[in-house]
Write an enzyme that holds these catalytic residues in place. Structure first.
Site, mmCIF file in Angstrom:
data_model
loop_
_atom_site.group_PDB
_atom_site.id
_atom_site.type_symbol
_atom_site.label_atom_id
_atom_site.label_comp_id
_atom_site.label_asym_id
_atom_site.label_seq_id
_atom_site.Cartn_x
_atom_site.Cartn_y
_atom_site.Cartn_z
ATOM 1 N N GLU A 224 0.791 -1.245 0.000
ATOM 2 C CA GLU A 224 0.000 0.000 0.000
ATOM 3 C C GLU A 224 0.820 1.290 0.000
ATOM 4 O O GLU A 224 0.560 2.193 0.799
ATOM 5 C CB GLU A 224 -0.940 -0.006 1.213
ATOM 6 C CG GLU A 224 -1.835 -1.227 1.243
ATOM 7 C CD GLU A 224 -2.748 -1.292 2.466
ATOM 8 O OE1 GLU A 224 -2.586 -0.476 3.385
ATOM 9 O OE2 GLU A 224 -3.607 -2.178 2.497
ATOM 10 N N GLU B 4 -6.403 -10.628 -0.689
ATOM 11 C CA GLU B 4 -7.193 -10.317 0.513
ATOM 12 C C GLU B 4 -8.685 -10.250 0.195
ATOM 13 O O GLU B 4 -9.406 -9.359 0.657
ATOM 14 C CB GLU B 4 -6.736 -8.976 1.119
ATOM 15 C CG GLU B 4 -5.251 -8.913 1.403
ATOM 16 C CD GLU B 4 -4.810 -7.684 2.171
ATOM 17 O OE1 GLU B 4 -5.645 -7.023 2.813
ATOM 18 O OE2 GLU B 4 -3.603 -7.391 2.132
#
Ligand code: GLA
Length: 360
Positions: free
Chosen positions: A132, A248
């Site tokens: 991220e 995820e």
């Protein structure tokens, strides 16, 4: 349950079926993990704050427990998210009373990578090396002239620019087992603007000569999937020469609302009533989540030549990070039913449909 009733076995010729699990969930999910999954991701146990809470002092017990489970399953681990702006101890960014220099941060990342690899090489087949690192919101040059249009304005970025990302990939390339793959992992990865930023980050790494083997597409769904953008994104990331892991996956109850519908946010007047209604688990909404899973897997299967693993973020609805997520703190937690197995750890209807879809 019979051998035939196994997602992992049924999907062997497409991709691995993975799950994230926390060390606390290992006994509760023991049976399901053995039956249905052939890849395991530690939910938090390999993050920086849990593995090196004080500089040079490593704590491996919780990560070891996940690795032991993977060994029992006869599978390997997707090691997740050492270099990330969250769950990183404050000492990373400090040198006594001063901010740490980029060189000090790179040295810390290097020794951490070395320690993690020395302990877990052989048990890990993929590392989410950096998590991220791109920004979410569009860059406003007038308001934030010092920020980057591409990168998240994290403490790492403020101290090192993009150097911490390159350092992390270089260290991992040095220490990770040669057959373990190195991934960049991010969310909202199918949204065109965010995707452009991710592509810039990866191109920058490639231009600097860093080895990147794969793109981790998180696939957390809070809105109904745009299947065309999903396909386009897989093609774009694969077009960079990367393998793809869905890392995820979960489908929040919010993903069953109509696209484009106005959504209230925590703090807005009427938010609590709104969110209670939005998350009310009606049979129609639960069916919709099922249907989303079926369609997502249809897309994933059609890209099985580039997708090697599909991991859900959790095993069953009885315990997921979405319990209470996006709600006001004083509200009772509302379940979002985001996974393939229900609150009683039973397969949802979509599991049977996912199995039927690949029956020979
Ligand atoms: C991100 C991280 C994960 C996890 C989830 C929410 O997507 O990559 O490690 O923390 O958020 O639990």
């Amino acid at each position: 349950m019979s051998e035939l009733f196994s997602l992992a076995k049924a999907y062997e010729k497409y991709f691995k079926i993975g799950s994230a699990v926390s060390s606390f969930g290992l006994s509760a999910y023991h049976g399901l993990l053995l039956e249905h999954f052939n890849s395991l991701t530690p939910e938090n146990e390999m993050k920086y704050d849990l593995t090196e809470p004080a500089e040079g002092q490593f704590e491996f017990a919780r990560a070891d427990a996940i690795v032991a489970m993977a060994r029992e399953m006869g599978v390997k681990v997707r090691a997740h998210a050492p270099v990330w702006h969250n769950q990183t101890p404050a000492w990373m960014y400090r040198d006594g009373d001063s901010p740490a220099s980029p060189e000090l941060i790179y040295a810390r990342i290097d020794s951490h990578s070395k320690a993690m690899c020395q302990r877990y090489n052989g048990d890990v087949y993929a590392w989410d090396v950096v998590n991220e690192a791109t920004r979410d919101d569009p860059w406003d040059a007038a308001k934030a002239p010092d920020e980057s249009p591409v990168y998240r304005n994290s403490e790492y970025y403020r101290l090192c620019g993009t150097g911490f990302i390159e350092a992390a990939f270089r260290s991992m390339a040095r220490y990770a087992a040669p057959d373990a793959q190195l991934f960049y992992n991010d969310y909202n990865e199918c949204m065109p603007k965010k995707r452009d930023r991710i592509v810039s980050l990866i191109r920058n790494l490639q231009e600097k000569g860093c080895r990147v083997d794969g793109m981790g597409m998180q696939q957390h769904y809070f809105a109904a999937p745009d299947y065309d953008e999903l396909k386009r994104s897989i093609e774009i990331y694969a077009g960079l020469g990367l393998r793809i892991h869905v890392t995820e996956l979960d489908v929040s109850m919010m993903a069953t609302l109509n696209r484009g519908e106005k959504r209230l946010k925590p703090g807005d007047p009427g938010f609590e009533e709104y969110v209670r209604e939005a998350l009310r688990a009606t049979p129609e909404k639960l069916d919709k989540i099922n249907e989303i899973y079926i369609k997502l897997f249809e897309v994933y299967r059609s890209y099985a030549d580039v997708i090697d693993c599909v991991t859900t973020w959790g095993v069953a609805d009885d315990r997921t990070w979405l319990d209470g997520f996006g709600m006001n703190q004083n509200m009772p937690r509302i379940k979002q039913h985001p996974l393939l197995f229900d609150e009683n750890r039973q397969p949802k209807p979509c599991v049977r449909q996912l199995l039927d879809a690949v029956k020979e």
